[in-house]
Enzyme design. Structure first.
Site, mmCIF file in Angstrom:
data_model
loop_
_atom_site.group_PDB
_atom_site.id
_atom_site.type_symbol
_atom_site.label_atom_id
_atom_site.label_comp_id
_atom_site.label_asym_id
_atom_site.label_seq_id
_atom_site.Cartn_x
_atom_site.Cartn_y
_atom_site.Cartn_z
ATOM 1 N N GLU A 1 -5.852 -35.486 -0.960
ATOM 2 C CA GLU A 1 -5.262 -34.918 -2.185
ATOM 3 C C GLU A 1 -5.098 -36.044 -3.199
ATOM 4 O O GLU A 1 -5.170 -37.227 -2.825
ATOM 5 C CB GLU A 1 -3.885 -34.322 -1.863
ATOM 6 C CG GLU A 1 -3.949 -33.202 -0.847
ATOM 7 C CD GLU A 1 -2.574 -32.604 -0.537
ATOM 8 O OE1 GLU A 1 -1.567 -33.047 -1.134
ATOM 9 O OE2 GLU A 1 -2.539 -31.697 0.304
ATOM 10 N N PRO A 2 -4.832 -35.705 -4.462
ATOM 11 C CA PRO A 2 -4.676 -36.775 -5.453
ATOM 12 C C PRO A 2 -3.623 -37.809 -5.066
ATOM 13 O O PRO A 2 -3.778 -38.991 -5.332
ATOM 14 C CB PRO A 2 -4.275 -36.010 -6.726
ATOM 15 C CG PRO A 2 -4.847 -34.644 -6.539
ATOM 16 C CD PRO A 2 -4.804 -34.365 -5.071
ATOM 17 N N THR B 1 -16.288 -33.009 1.363
ATOM 18 C CA THR B 1 -17.722 -33.051 1.654
ATOM 19 C C THR B 1 -18.218 -31.659 2.034
ATOM 20 O O THR B 1 -17.591 -30.990 2.858
ATOM 21 C CB THR B 1 -18.000 -34.045 2.803
ATOM 22 O OG1 THR B 1 -17.593 -35.341 2.371
ATOM 23 C CG2 THR B 1 -19.475 -34.075 3.180
ATOM 24 N N ALA C 1 -2.568 -38.274 -1.804
ATOM 25 C CA ALA C 1 -2.612 -38.540 -0.348
ATOM 26 C C ALA C 1 -4.049 -38.793 0.093
ATOM 27 O O ALA C 1 -4.844 -37.867 0.201
ATOM 28 C CB ALA C 1 -2.027 -37.363 0.425
ATOM 29 N N GLY C 2 -4.362 -40.063 0.290
ATOM 30 C CA GLY C 2 -5.682 -40.445 0.790
ATOM 31 C C GLY C 2 -5.527 -41.041 2.165
ATOM 32 O O GLY C 2 -5.480 -40.332 3.173
ATOM 33 N N GLU D 1 -13.069 -40.680 6.557
ATOM 34 C CA GLU D 1 -12.534 -40.624 7.930
ATOM 35 C C GLU D 1 -11.675 -41.856 8.232
ATOM 36 O O GLU D 1 -11.585 -42.299 9.375
ATOM 37 C CB GLU D 1 -13.651 -40.501 8.972
ATOM 38 C CG GLU D 1 -14.382 -39.187 8.937
ATOM 39 C CD GLU D 1 -13.466 -38.001 9.195
ATOM 40 O OE1 GLU D 1 -13.261 -37.229 8.235
ATOM 41 O OE2 GLU D 1 -12.960 -37.858 10.312
ATOM 42 N N GLY D 2 -11.049 -42.404 7.196
ATOM 43 C CA GLY D 2 -10.183 -43.574 7.343
ATOM 44 C C GLY D 2 -10.921 -44.845 6.951
ATOM 45 O O GLY D 2 -11.951 -45.167 7.523
ATOM 46 N N THR D 3 -10.357 -45.551 5.977
ATOM 47 C CA THR D 3 -11.024 -46.761 5.461
ATOM 48 C C THR D 3 -11.002 -47.887 6.499
ATOM 49 O O THR D 3 -10.292 -47.821 7.506
ATOM 50 C CB THR D 3 -10.305 -47.284 4.204
ATOM 51 O OG1 THR D 3 -8.977 -47.675 4.591
ATOM 52 C CG2 THR D 3 -10.234 -46.241 3.098
ATOM 53 N N GLY E 1 -35.394 -59.521 -1.314
ATOM 54 C CA GLY E 1 -35.547 -59.905 -2.723
ATOM 55 C C GLY E 1 -35.858 -58.714 -3.615
ATOM 56 O O GLY E 1 -35.193 -57.685 -3.548
HETATM 57 C C1 FAD Z 1 -17.912 -39.236 -0.979
HETATM 58 C C2 FAD Z 1 -16.597 -38.958 -0.345
HETATM 59 C C3 FAD Z 1 -16.505 -37.923 0.580
HETATM 60 C C4 FAD Z 1 -15.270 -37.620 1.164
HETATM 61 N N1 FAD Z 1 -15.176 -36.549 2.027
HETATM 62 C C5 FAD Z 1 -13.952 -36.153 2.442
HETATM 63 C C6 FAD Z 1 -13.791 -34.929 3.182
HETATM 64 O O1 FAD Z 1 -14.761 -34.249 3.525
HETATM 65 N N2 FAD Z 1 -12.539 -34.534 3.467
HETATM 66 C C7 FAD Z 1 -11.425 -35.239 3.119
HETATM 67 O O2 FAD Z 1 -10.321 -34.809 3.396
HETATM 68 N N3 FAD Z 1 -11.543 -36.420 2.440
HETATM 69 C C8 FAD Z 1 -12.773 -36.872 2.103
HETATM 70 N N4 FAD Z 1 -12.889 -38.043 1.377
HETATM 71 C C9 FAD Z 1 -11.697 -38.796 1.037
HETATM 72 C C10 FAD Z 1 -11.577 -40.102 1.844
HETATM 73 O O3 FAD Z 1 -11.272 -39.803 3.179
HETATM 74 C C11 FAD Z 1 -10.520 -40.960 1.128
HETATM 75 O O4 FAD Z 1 -11.113 -41.433 -0.058
HETATM 76 C C12 FAD Z 1 -10.062 -42.107 1.981
HETATM 77 O O5 FAD Z 1 -9.288 -41.636 3.051
HETATM 78 C C13 FAD Z 1 -9.241 -43.129 1.188
HETATM 79 O O6 FAD Z 1 -8.257 -42.512 0.462
HETATM 80 P P1 FAD Z 1 -8.062 -42.850 -1.092
HETATM 81 O O7 FAD Z 1 -9.399 -42.714 -1.741
HETATM 82 O O8 FAD Z 1 -6.943 -42.016 -1.624
HETATM 83 O O9 FAD Z 1 -7.678 -44.367 -1.133
HETATM 84 P P2 FAD Z 1 -6.222 -45.006 -0.964
HETATM 85 O O10 FAD Z 1 -5.534 -44.443 0.225
HETATM 86 O O11 FAD Z 1 -5.512 -44.916 -2.266
HETATM 87 O O12 FAD Z 1 -6.592 -46.520 -0.649
HETATM 88 C C14 FAD Z 1 -7.094 -47.402 -1.632
HETATM 89 C C15 FAD Z 1 -7.340 -48.760 -0.958
HETATM 90 O O13 FAD Z 1 -6.121 -49.261 -0.388
HETATM 91 C C16 FAD Z 1 -6.291 -49.516 1.009
HETATM 92 N N5 FAD Z 1 -5.059 -49.181 1.729
HETATM 93 C C17 FAD Z 1 -4.356 -48.032 1.678
HETATM 94 N N6 FAD Z 1 -3.287 -48.090 2.492
HETATM 95 C C18 FAD Z 1 -3.316 -49.312 3.084
HETATM 96 C C19 FAD Z 1 -2.487 -49.974 4.041
HETATM 97 N N7 FAD Z 1 -1.401 -49.380 4.562
HETATM 98 N N8 FAD Z 1 -2.820 -51.229 4.413
HETATM 99 C C20 FAD Z 1 -3.919 -51.849 3.906
HETATM 100 N N9 FAD Z 1 -4.730 -51.274 2.989
HETATM 101 C C21 FAD Z 1 -4.447 -50.014 2.593
HETATM 102 C C22 FAD Z 1 -7.414 -48.617 1.430
HETATM 103 O O14 FAD Z 1 -8.059 -49.089 2.600
HETATM 104 C C23 FAD Z 1 -8.320 -48.654 0.210
HETATM 105 O O15 FAD Z 1 -9.122 -49.790 0.256
HETATM 106 C C24 FAD Z 1 -14.129 -38.385 0.831
HETATM 107 C C25 FAD Z 1 -14.237 -39.446 -0.081
HETATM 108 C C26 FAD Z 1 -15.432 -39.731 -0.665
HETATM 109 C C27 FAD Z 1 -15.499 -40.850 -1.658
#
Ligand code: FAD
Length: 404
Positions: A138-139, A169, A141-142, A381-383, A357
């Site tokens: 969500e906007p 996705t 909640a990532g 699926e989690g960064t 290159g």
């Molecule tokens: C092309 C695409 C497809 C996607 N598909 C899906 C889907 O099918 N379903 C779905 O639900 N979501 C989907 N997502 C969302 C994706 O799972 C999120 O973008 C991702 O979980 C990160 O959330 P955020 O973008 O809000 O980043 P944020 O949570 O705002 O994080 C921003 C940065 O801060 C870092 N960070 C955050 N918290 C911490 C911490 N505690 N410690 C250290 N670093 C931290 C993160 O690693 C990241 O580098 C998709 C995203 C993209 C771009």
């Protein structure tokens, strides 16, 4: 290099998947990278064909297998090479072809994995054979998925969902969206449940499709849920809010889907390594596996380093999938595999662009495309950072409140 043989019974699957990658995905790979948001029609026939093949071979689909554990959590006896491992092997081959197209395969969405993992028998019957996307983000909640604000309120025999979901996705193309929502925000993460919403539900409004750096063949949708009514039976799993058990049920899905995303990264990484090996050979650069890397040219040394990194990612991915097949708790290994494979895929694809290159950077080759496709595999699926956090918590025995 360690070279584990894949189980004999999965060799036909891997060969078939490689044929699909070579003959179907690769020829249209650039076409749908350029034609973002147009649906790859070629996949419809392929999806039906593959389902037929999988049923015949009793193998899991390219993205629809689930981690189902016994009620008491006991491991199954013996050594099983089951649908999680076969799915991983299939995904690696298909993503060697094109990861964006794999993500666009009908009925193989990440929502299908969630359904396969936690649905009851009746739900499996009702929703089987449909294409399901997954909507958690969500906007506000990532990474912190427990912070979602979408709510689900029981009203008679229906739940009423309200909220906003972004980055879904296959959100525009799937038949179903698995939506995470809270039954009661005051009860924290234990109240978060997943609900199956039919794509044509009038309460689900598509806001827009994203334009992206990579995986451009795959659609990424944003939605609003406004008084979106679903039957009570659309809740996946147990409707009780068990504050002792917390988030476990919902998070169990990730134990299944993270190895699959890791497998995607392994496939894309291998595509880049294979093409780079060919281009180096064409340029007269010989790779000698019997001589230490540091005694060879800088290009070969770098290539061997990347190959070793890739192999480590592959082995971790197979381990996580094998553990799921054998009903062993695999949260730690699933996160390790996802972290290692996601990072390695980004490093390897960019490293290959660098080594090759001008050929690596130009659009005559797919190397530049793979380096763009790679990044998302280290995000969704989690960064990377979140996977490392999960690994650290598990190794140090800390809770999410203690280490964040
Ligand atoms: C092309 C695409 C497809 C996607 N598909 C899906 C889907 O099918 N379903 C779905 O639900 N979501 C989907 N997502 C969302 C994706 O799972 C999120 O973008 C991702 O979980 C990160 O959330 P955020 O973008 O809000 O980043 P944020 O949570 O705002 O994080 C921003 C940065 O801060 C870092 N960070 C955050 N918290 C911490 C911490 N505690 N410690 C250290 N670093 C931290 C993160 O690693 C990241 O580098 C998709 C995203 C993209 C771009």
């Amino acid at each position: 290099m360690i070279n584990l043989e894949i189980p004999k019974k999965f060799k036909p699957l891997a060969t078939q998947a490689n044929q699909v990658a070579t003959e179907v995905f690769r020829p249209i790979s650039r076409k749908y990278d350029e034609a973002e948001h147009s649906y790859p029609q070629e996949l419809d026939m392929l999806a039906s064909l593959m389902e037929g093949m999988e049923e015949g071979a009793d193998l899991g689909g390219a993205g629809a297998a689930g981690v189902r554990r016994d009620a008491d959590g006991d491991a199954a006896e013996g050594n099983r090479n089951g649908s999680n491992l076969s799915t991983v092997l299939g995904i690696v081959e298909l993503c060697w072809g094109d990861v964006g197209l794999l993500l666009s395969m009908p009925r193989q969405g990440l929502g299908n994995s969630a359904i396969a993992s936690v649905a009851d028998e009746e739900q499996l019957q009702r929703y089987g054979g449909k294409w399901a996307a997954m909507a958690i983000t969500e906007p506000e909640a990532g990474s912190d998925s427990a912070a979602i604000r979408t709510t689900a309120k029981l009203d008679g025999d229906e739940y009423v969902l309200n909220g906003e979901k972004i980055f879904v996705t296959s959100g525009d193309r799937a038949d179903l969206i698995v939506v995470w929502a809270s039954l009661d925000p005051s009860k924290g993460r234990a109240a978060i449940k997943s609900f199956i919403v039919e794509r044509d539900n009038p309460g689900l409004k598509l806001d827009r499709l994203e334009h992206k750096l990579g995986i451009r063949a795959s659609d990424t949708a944003n939605f609003t849920l406004q008084d979106c009514r679903v039957p009570k039976e659309a809740l996946l799993g147990n409707p009780e809010i068990d504050t002792k058990k917390g988030f476990g049920g919902a998070m169990q899905t990730f134990d299944n889907t993270r190895p699959l995303v890791a497998a995607m990264a392994v496939g894309v990484g291998r595509a880049a390594l294979d093409r780079t090996r060919e281009l180096l050979a064409e340029a007269g650069v010989e790779i000698d596996y019997s001589t230490p890397a540091l005694n060879q040219t800088a290009a070969v040394s770098r290539f061997l380093e990347m190959e070793a990194d890739w192999e480590a990612a592959r082995l971790l991915t197979m381990q996580a999938a094998w553990m799921a097949d054998n009903r062993k708790p695999n949260s730690l290994q699933a996160s390790m595999a996802k972290a290692k494979a996601g990072r390695t895929c980004v490093d390897v694809t960019l490293g290959c662009v660098e080594l090759c290159g001008a050929a690596g950077y130009g659009e005559d080759e797919l190397l530049e495309k793979w380096s763009r496709d790679a990044k998302i595999l280290d995000i969704f699926e989690g960064t990377q950072q979140i996977q490392l956090l999960i690994v650290a918590r598990q190794l140090l025995g800390k809770s999410s409140a203690e280490l964040r």
